[in-house]
Enzyme design. Structure first.
Site, PDB file in Angstrom:
ATOM      1  N   ARG A  55       0.771  -1.264  -0.125  1.00  0.00           N
ATOM      2  CA  ARG A  55      -0.057   0.050   0.150  1.00  0.00           C
ATOM      3  C   ARG A  55       0.982   1.333  -0.014  1.00  0.00           C
ATOM      4  O   ARG A  55       1.350   1.962   1.114  1.00  0.00           O
ATOM      5  CB  ARG A  55      -1.045  -0.047   1.210  1.00  0.00           C
ATOM      6  N   ASP A  57       2.090   4.928  -0.120  1.00  0.00           N
ATOM      7  CA  ASP A  57       1.947   6.381   0.266  1.00  0.00           C
ATOM      8  C   ASP A  57       1.572   7.345  -0.790  1.00  0.00           C
ATOM      9  O   ASP A  57       2.114   7.168  -1.967  1.00  0.00           O
ATOM     10  CB  ASP A  57       2.793   6.922   1.371  1.00  0.00           C
ATOM     11  N   TYR A 118      12.313  -1.634  -3.786  1.00  0.00           N
ATOM     12  CA  TYR A 118      11.977  -0.376  -4.099  1.00  0.00           C
ATOM     13  C   TYR A 118      13.349   0.279  -4.717  1.00  0.00           C
ATOM     14  O   TYR A 118      14.338  -0.286  -4.405  1.00  0.00           O
ATOM     15  CB  TYR A 118      11.721   0.514  -2.755  1.00  0.00           C
ATOM     16  N   ARG A 206      11.602   5.278   3.044  1.00  0.00           N
ATOM     17  CA  ARG A 206      12.179   6.797   2.992  1.00  0.00           C
ATOM     18  C   ARG A 206      12.708   7.306   4.367  1.00  0.00           C
ATOM     19  O   ARG A 206      13.565   7.844   4.194  1.00  0.00           O
ATOM     20  CB  ARG A 206      10.849   7.549   2.822  1.00  0.00           C
TER      21      ARG A 206
END
Length: 277
Positions: A55, A57, A118, A206
């Site tokens: 999910r 952001d 990622y 992040r």
């Protein structure tokens, strides 16, 4: 009950105009747009159980997102030859369904996944990000040292409690296994971080990037990001890197479809919450 079939959808999107993946009544989200378009093509409520691997952001992009849904078998047989092209015509241009594949009923886009990968793009060019890449590349105001970034990354690989880097959720573990974390500098000068793990807690990727960047520009020692792994609370010293530099590029699944259910059961036992970085 009608016989149903499970479909895997491979999805890409530019996250700039979305308030994340998860449907929200008053906000534009990837799941919301996808559901609305499926309802338009197939009929309201025909597609059910939309479930995503990660999910993402608000502002986070994807080139390798995976989700699944269930359709009545009759509806799928009616539309299978043209559904991909119909979605291409009707979806907004910032989201694409790239493939639709029949999968076993025990395939779970979220729980059957073995890894999420990622990438985070950063430029330290003094003029900033190129205009055509401004939506997926962070402009960093100081020069970055590739060796320092990789030294900082090395201490974060492995199984650790990443509480210092996670937004804690009640009854959710912050134990994760990072199987890959490294940086490269491409020929155009862009620095790309690649991070892969079995799963991530919210804001983890992040946060890791934010910690490594201040080590890469010399404001913190390269040992500092790994040193935070001794914390059992989120560290206020870590700045979460902006969302727009982050892209979900791949989700892995067992090679043998017979392993989908076993993997899903294992994941559920290990941790229920599965979020993005």
């Amino acid at each position: 009950m009608d016989e149903r079939i499970r479909l895997r959808l491979d999805v890409s999107y530019d996250g700039t105009g979305f308030s994340g993946w998860a449907a929200q009544p008053t906000r534009r989200t990837v799941a919301g747009v996808l559901t609305q378009t499926l309802d338009l093509v197939l009929g309201v409520g025909t597609a059910t159980g939309l479930t995503v691997a990660g999910r993402t952001d608000a502002g986070v992009h994807a080139t390798g997102q995976v989700c699944h849904l269930d359709l009545p078998t009759a509806a799928w047989r009616e539309h299978e030859g043209r559904l991909l092209r119909r979605l291409a015509r009707l979806l907004p241009t910032d989201v694409r369904v790239r493939a639709i594949t029949e999968v076993p009923a025990d395939f779970d886009a979220r729980f059957s996944a073995t890894f999420r990968r990622y990438q985070y793009r950063v430029t330290d060019a003094p003029w900033g990000a190129e205009p055509l890449r401004r939506h997926d590349t962070l402009a960093w105001p100081k020069p970055l040292d590739l060796d320092a970034l990789n030294a900082a990354a090395a201490g974060l690989v492995g199984e650790h409690d990443f509480a210092a880097y996670c937004r804690r959720k009640e009854n959710a573990t912050t134990l994760r296994e990072v199987t890959r974390l490294d940086w490269r500098r491409d020929p155009d000068g862009i620095l790309v971080a690649t991070v892969q793990a079995d799963a991530f807690c919210q804001a983890m990727v992040r946060s890791l990037v934010g910690a490594m960047l201040v080590a890469g520009d010399g404001r913190r020692p390269v040992q500092w990001p790994a040193g935070l792994l001794t914390r059992r609370e989120r560290s206020s010293e870590v700045t979460v890197a902006p969302a727009h530099g982050l892209t979900l590029v791949a989700v892995g699944y067992p090679d043998d479809p017979a392993e989908y259910a076993r993997r899903a059961d294992l994941t559920r036992r290990l941790r229920v919450p599965v979020a993005e970085g």
